[in-house]
Design a protein around this motif. Structure first.
Motif, short mmCIF file in Angstrom:
data_model
loop_
_atom_site.label_atom_id
_atom_site.label_comp_id
_atom_site.label_asym_id
_atom_site.label_seq_id
_atom_site.Cartn_x
_atom_site.Cartn_y
_atom_site.Cartn_z
N CYS A 249 0.82 -1.40 -0.02
CA CYS A 249 0.08 -0.24 0.01
C CYS A 249 0.95 1.44 0.22
CB CYS A 249 -0.85 0.08 1.25
SG CYS A 249 -2.11 -1.23 1.27
N PHE A 250 2.05 1.30 0.32
CA PHE A 250 3.16 2.20 0.62
C PHE A 250 3.68 2.61 -1.04
CE2 PHE A 250 3.21 1.34 5.06
CZ PHE A 250 2.05 1.92 5.19
N LEU A 251 3.69 1.38 -1.91
CA LEU A 251 4.30 1.64 -3.10
C LEU A 251 3.37 1.98 -4.10
CD1 LEU A 251 6.16 -2.15 -2.97
CD2 LEU A 251 7.37 0.26 -2.83
N PRO A 252 4.25 2.71 -5.24
CA PRO A 252 3.38 2.84 -6.54
C PRO A 252 2.66 1.61 -7.17
CG PRO A 252 5.40 3.82 -6.60
CD PRO A 252 5.64 3.07 -5.46
N SER A 253 1.89 1.95 -7.96
CA SER A 253 0.97 0.84 -8.80
C SER A 253 2.35 -0.09 -9.62
CB SER A 253 0.03 1.34 -9.58
OG SER A 253 0.58 1.98 -10.54
N ALA A 254 2.16 -0.92 -9.78
CA ALA A 254 3.18 -1.98 -10.65
C ALA A 254 3.68 -1.20 -11.92
CB ALA A 254 2.69 -3.23 -10.86
N SER B 129 11.14 -8.68 -0.40
CA SER B 129 9.87 -8.33 0.20
C SER B 129 9.49 -7.07 -0.37
CB SER B 129 9.87 -8.51 1.78
OG SER B 129 10.68 -7.52 2.26
N LYS B 130 8.11 -6.71 -0.09
CA LYS B 130 7.60 -5.28 -0.31
C LYS B 130 8.33 -4.38 0.43
CE LYS B 130 4.57 -6.57 -3.57
NZ LYS B 130 4.66 -6.37 -4.86
N LYS B 131 8.63 -4.70 1.62
CA LYS B 131 9.17 -3.61 2.47
C LYS B 131 10.72 -3.33 1.95
CE LYS B 131 10.66 -2.93 7.39
NZ LYS B 131 10.46 -3.21 8.83
N ASP B 132 11.44 -4.42 1.54
CA ASP B 132 12.75 -4.19 0.90
C ASP B 132 12.61 -3.43 -0.32
OD1 ASP B 132 14.05 -5.68 3.01
OD2 ASP B 132 14.04 -7.47 2.03
N LEU B 133 11.66 -3.60 -1.13
CA LEU B 133 11.45 -2.97 -2.14
C LEU B 133 11.47 -1.37 -1.82
CD1 LEU B 133 11.22 -2.43 -5.42
CD2 LEU B 133 8.95 -3.02 -5.04
N PHE B 134 10.68 -1.17 -0.96
CA PHE B 134 10.23 0.48 -0.52
C PHE B 134 11.58 0.92 0.04
CE2 PHE B 134 9.48 3.75 2.42
CZ PHE B 134 8.65 4.37 1.89
N ARG B 135 12.48 -0.13 0.76
CA ARG B 135 13.78 0.48 1.18
C ARG B 135 14.66 0.96 0.10
NH1 ARG B 135 15.04 -3.81 5.85
NH2 ARG B 135 13.84 -2.72 7.85
N ARG B 136 14.45 0.00 -0.80
CA ARG B 136 15.41 0.11 -2.08
C ARG B 136 15.04 1.62 -2.86
NH1 ARG B 136 17.97 2.26 -5.11
NH2 ARG B 136 19.04 1.34 -7.07
N LEU B 137 13.76 1.84 -3.15
CA LEU B 137 13.22 2.98 -3.75
C LEU B 137 13.47 4.18 -2.99
CD1 LEU B 137 9.99 1.55 -5.39
CD2 LEU B 137 12.37 1.89 -6.50
#
Length: 346
Positions: A119-124, A139-147
């Protein structure tokens, strides 16, 4: 069974006539967060934990009379389904989810779940591609950390994107090559140089002009609705720069309307030794003008203006800087690009 959109009593999914039992009971799972919130005790606990309401308030309120006591909160929280915690955390912000992870193991499991961080990430379709050879996040959290940790170049290499760490708002930098720079393609006036500390393959270096005009734009649908933004020019001044202490005019607009302007100064402070101009011009440059500031990456940034992205705007966000009044010769400006990022209020 849950989505990330908050619901209202009038929502079709809400059954106003249903008999809702104890919402934390494992024997009767509840699939509507607002039904859970109608139980006063559950609402009080979640508000305390998610909004960090002080537990030891010396002024009791009537609405707290039936709330669970602090000594019983740990026991009650342990009975909350992880799905419910995930829904509650997904309606907050990334910073709140990280802080909630310290509440209990149950909160930590929910706060680290993909359901929350999706829910915190942009759409695909809005996610930028990672660099070749970069391992995919686990994970999605790791992806958020990366971005949110460092910018990623979008296809074409002229725009970089990252996420604001506190809110998840999308932020961008538009490279100098993607901007409109008056006389920018004339080697007599501007040259293009590679710099090791720049995000892009080349930056624009001013050789000599008397008419300074730099502007650019991005489409409003690239931004995060409900977010306050500001545009910043990111640049350096060469040691032998001159003529850049006269006040310049900065502007920001959305869809060609709501245009805001301000007077700005490109020099960090008067008498910096970087300009060969009169003291009168130095005083005039800083009077009633927005001044730049140094960045941690060694560059300088100057705020051009701010705006609010309501969501639903259909048009370009335009931004720029111009000095076309004095018409004195200018030299030594090195432009990396213009950033559009979340404006931290207060």
């Amino acid at each position: 069974p849950f989505d990330c959109a908050p619901r209202h009593k009038n929502h079709a999914h809400y059954d106003s006539g249903a008999q809702v039992g104890h919402p934390w009971s494992r024997t009767k799972p509840c699939t509507d967060i607002f039904a859970v919130m109608e139980w006063k005790g559950g609402f009080q606990v979640l508000r305390r934990l998610l909004q960090l309401e002080p537990r030891g308030s010396t002024e009791p309120r009537a609405e707290d009379e039936e709330a669970p006591t602090a000594t019983g909160e740990t026991c009650e929280i342990a009975r909350l389904p992880e799905e419910l915690l995930s829904v509650a955390l997904s309606l907050t912000a990334p910073r709140d989810a990280c802080r909630a992870a310290a509440v209990s193991p149950a909160f930590r499991a929910a706060a680290d779940s993909d359901a929350v961080w999706a829910c915190f990430l942009p759409s695909a379709r809005d996610l930028p591609p990672l660099a070749d050879g970069e391992p995919p996040p686990r994970s999605k959290k790791d992806l958020f950390r990366r971005l949110s940790g460092s910018p990623i170049l979008l296809p074409g290499g002229l725009v970089s994107m990252w996420l604001d760490r506190e809110t998840g708002a999308k932020c961008y930098m538009v490279a100098a090559r993607e901007l409109y720079i008056c006389w920018g393609d004339t080697p007599q006036y501007w040259t293009w140089i590679p710099l090791a500390d720049a995000r892009f393959s080349e930056s624009a270096q001013l050789r000599q002009v008397c008419w300074l005009d730099i502007c650019g734009n991005i489409h409003s649908n690239m931004l995060t609705p409900g977010s306050a933004y500001a545009a910043y020019m990111v640049y350096k001044l060469a040691d032998d720069s001159y003529g850049l202490d006269s006040p310049a005019q900065a502007s920001v607009s959305i869809g060609g309307i709501n245009r805001s302007t301000r007077k700005v100064s490109l020099q960090l402070h008067a008498g910096s030794g970087q300009q060969r101009s009169t003291r009168r011009n130095r005083r005039r440059a800083v009077e009633d003008a927005v001044l730049p500031c140094k960045r941690a990456d060694g560059w300088v940034e100057l705020e051009l203006g701010e705006f609010f992205c309501e969501g639903g705007e259909d048009g370009d966000v335009s931004f720029g800087l111009a000095e076309t009044q004095e018409l004195g010769w200018k030299s030594g400006l090195i432009v990396q690009g213009i950033e559009i990022r979340r404006k931290k209020l207060g």
